[in-house]
Design a protein around this motif. Structure first.
Motif, PDB file in Angstrom:
ATOM      1  N   VAL A  68       0.842  -1.210   0.000  1.00 55.28           N
ATOM      2  CA  VAL A  68       0.000   0.000   0.000  1.00 55.28           C
ATOM      3  C   VAL A  68       0.871   1.253   0.000  1.00 55.28           C
ATOM      4  O   VAL A  68       0.587   2.221  -0.714  1.00 55.28           O
ATOM      5  CB  VAL A  68      -0.971  -0.015   1.205  1.00 55.28           C
ATOM      6  N   LEU A  69       1.956   1.234   0.771  1.00 52.92           N
ATOM      7  CA  LEU A  69       2.880   2.371   0.791  1.00 52.92           C
ATOM      8  C   LEU A  69       3.501   2.594  -0.586  1.00 52.92           C
ATOM      9  O   LEU A  69       3.614   3.735  -1.043  1.00 52.92           O
ATOM     10  CB  LEU A  69       3.966   2.127   1.840  1.00 52.92           C
ATOM     11  N   LEU A  70       3.869   1.525  -1.270  1.00 48.47           N
ATOM     12  CA  LEU A  70       4.418   1.643  -2.619  1.00 48.47           C
ATOM     13  C   LEU A  70       3.386   2.215  -3.590  1.00 48.47           C
ATOM     14  O   LEU A  70       3.712   3.046  -4.433  1.00 48.47           O
ATOM     15  CB  LEU A  70       4.925   0.294  -3.119  1.00 48.47           C
ATOM     16  N   ILE A  71       2.144   1.769  -3.465  1.00 51.69           N
ATOM     17  CA  ILE A  71       1.085   2.279  -4.346  1.00 51.69           C
ATOM     18  C   ILE A  71       0.887   3.773  -4.116  1.00 51.69           C
ATOM     19  O   ILE A  71       0.717   4.537  -5.069  1.00 51.69           O
ATOM     20  CB  ILE A  71      -0.222   1.493  -4.124  1.00 51.69           C
ATOM     21  N   ILE A  72       0.939   4.203  -2.875  1.00 53.52           N
ATOM     22  CA  ILE A  72       0.756   5.622  -2.562  1.00 53.52           C
ATOM     23  C   ILE A  72       1.932   6.448  -3.067  1.00 53.52           C
ATOM     24  O   ILE A  72       1.748   7.519  -3.662  1.00 53.52           O
ATOM     25  CB  ILE A  72       0.570   5.811  -1.040  1.00 53.52           C
ATOM     26  N   ILE A  73       3.140   5.959  -2.848  1.00 52.88           N
ATOM     27  CA  ILE A  73       4.329   6.748  -3.180  1.00 52.88           C
ATOM     28  C   ILE A  73       4.646   6.736  -4.671  1.00 52.88           C
ATOM     29  O   ILE A  73       4.857   7.786  -5.274  1.00 52.88           O
ATOM     30  CB  ILE A  73       5.545   6.252  -2.369  1.00 52.88           C
ATOM     31  N   ASN A  74       4.713   5.555  -5.281  1.00 53.23           N
ATOM     32  CA  ASN A  74       5.146   5.485  -6.673  1.00 53.23           C
ATOM     33  C   ASN A  74       4.507   4.285  -7.371  1.00 53.23           C
ATOM     34  O   ASN A  74       5.059   3.194  -7.392  1.00 53.23           O
ATOM     35  CB  ASN A  74       6.672   5.385  -6.752  1.00 53.23           C
ATOM     36  N   LYS A  76       4.183   3.721 -10.478  1.00 51.74           N
ATOM     37  CA  LYS A  76       4.854   3.314 -11.715  1.00 51.74           C
ATOM     38  C   LYS A  76       5.856   2.190 -11.499  1.00 51.74           C
ATOM     39  O   LYS A  76       6.212   1.491 -12.434  1.00 51.74           O
ATOM     40  CB  LYS A  76       5.574   4.512 -12.337  1.00 51.74           C
ATOM     41  N   LYS A  77       6.329   1.999 -10.279  1.00 54.05           N
ATOM     42  CA  LYS A  77       7.318   0.971  -9.993  1.00 54.05           C
ATOM     43  C   LYS A  77       6.704  -0.412  -9.790  1.00 54.05           C
ATOM     44  O   LYS A  77       7.428  -1.374  -9.613  1.00 54.05           O
ATOM     45  CB  LYS A  77       8.123   1.331  -8.740  1.00 54.05           C
ATOM     46  N   LEU A  78       5.385  -0.537  -9.814  1.00 56.90           N
ATOM     47  CA  LEU A  78       4.735  -1.830  -9.628  1.00 56.90           C
ATOM     48  C   LEU A  78       4.968  -2.716 -10.840  1.00 56.90           C
ATOM     49  O   LEU A  78       4.897  -2.267 -11.977  1.00 56.90           O
ATOM     50  CB  LEU A  78       3.239  -1.658  -9.416  1.00 56.90           C
ATOM     51  N   GLY A  79       5.248  -3.985 -10.581  1.00 54.09           N
ATOM     52  CA  GLY A  79       5.439  -4.948 -11.644  1.00 54.09           C
ATOM     53  C   GLY A  79       5.056  -6.326 -11.151  1.00 54.09           C
ATOM     54  O   GLY A  79       4.555  -6.491 -10.045  1.00 54.09           O
ATOM     55  N   ILE A  80       5.302  -7.322 -11.971  1.00 57.67           N
ATOM     56  CA  ILE A  80       4.950  -8.686 -11.612  1.00 57.67           C
ATOM     57  C   ILE A  80       5.732  -9.152 -10.398  1.00 57.67           C
ATOM     58  O   ILE A  80       5.215  -9.877  -9.544  1.00 57.67           O
ATOM     59  CB  ILE A  80       5.131  -9.641 -12.813  1.00 57.67           C
ATOM     60  N   ALA A  81       6.970  -8.740 -10.255  1.00 56.40           N
ATOM     61  CA  ALA A  81       7.787  -9.182  -9.126  1.00 56.40           C
ATOM     62  C   ALA A  81       7.379  -8.504  -7.829  1.00 56.40           C
ATOM     63  O   ALA A  81       7.676  -8.998  -6.757  1.00 56.40           O
ATOM     64  CB  ALA A  81       9.259  -8.901  -9.405  1.00 56.40           C
ATOM     65  N   THR A  82       6.685  -7.388  -7.904  1.00 55.92           N
ATOM     66  CA  THR A  82       6.264  -6.680  -6.705  1.00 55.92           C
ATOM     67  C   THR A  82       5.220  -7.474  -5.937  1.00 55.92           C
ATOM     68  O   THR A  82       5.265  -7.517  -4.707  1.00 55.92           O
ATOM     69  CB  THR A  82       5.671  -5.299  -7.074  1.00 55.92           C
ATOM     70  N   VAL A  83       4.327  -8.111  -6.625  1.00 54.51           N
ATOM     71  CA  VAL A  83       3.239  -8.811  -5.953  1.00 54.51           C
ATOM     72  C   VAL A  83       3.470 -10.309  -5.850  1.00 54.51           C
ATOM     73  O   VAL A  83       2.655 -11.013  -5.290  1.00 54.51           O
ATOM     74  CB  VAL A  83       1.882  -8.549  -6.658  1.00 54.51           C
ATOM     75  N   ALA A  84       4.593 -10.800  -6.346  1.00 53.22           N
ATOM     76  CA  ALA A  84       4.877 -12.243  -6.284  1.00 53.22           C
ATOM     77  C   ALA A  84       5.377 -12.642  -4.923  1.00 53.22           C
ATOM     78  O   ALA A  84       5.866 -11.943  -4.153  1.00 53.22           O
ATOM     79  CB  ALA A  84       5.913 -12.625  -7.328  1.00 53.22           C
TER      80      ALA A  84
END
Length: 84
Positions: A68-74, A76-84
């Motif tokens: 959630v912190l990553l979604i709020i801050i940036n 664009k950096k989300l990818g397949i490895a972020t949620v794996a």
């Protein structure tokens, strides 16, 4: 550079899984050698002890909070490895 997009995706997925496995082996090696732990595992262990919840629940709370912190801050950096 790999021209086939499906092959490129498969290679990225393989590299991601190898990286996750390497992190797991490294963390378990730290525990085995009595050298301590990584910061995220210390946070999970502290949350587990302080709130008297299961280790898995504490791990899920920490991981969801970081996502959630990553979604709020940036976003664009989300990818397949972020949620794996």
């Amino acid at each position: 550079m790999i021209k086939n997009k499906y092959l490129a995706f498969a290679v990225r997925l393989l590299v991601m899984f190898l990286g996750i496995a390497l992190m797991g082996f490294s963390i378990s090696g730290l525990f085995w050698a009595n050298l301590g732990s990584d910061p995220t595992s210390v946070l999970v262990d502290g949350l587990h002890s302080a709130l008297r919840i299961s280790h898995g629940s504490a791990s899920n709370i920490v991981n969801i909070s970081l996502l959630v912190l990553l979604i709020i801050i940036n976003r664009k950096k989300l990818g397949i490895a972020t949620v794996a």
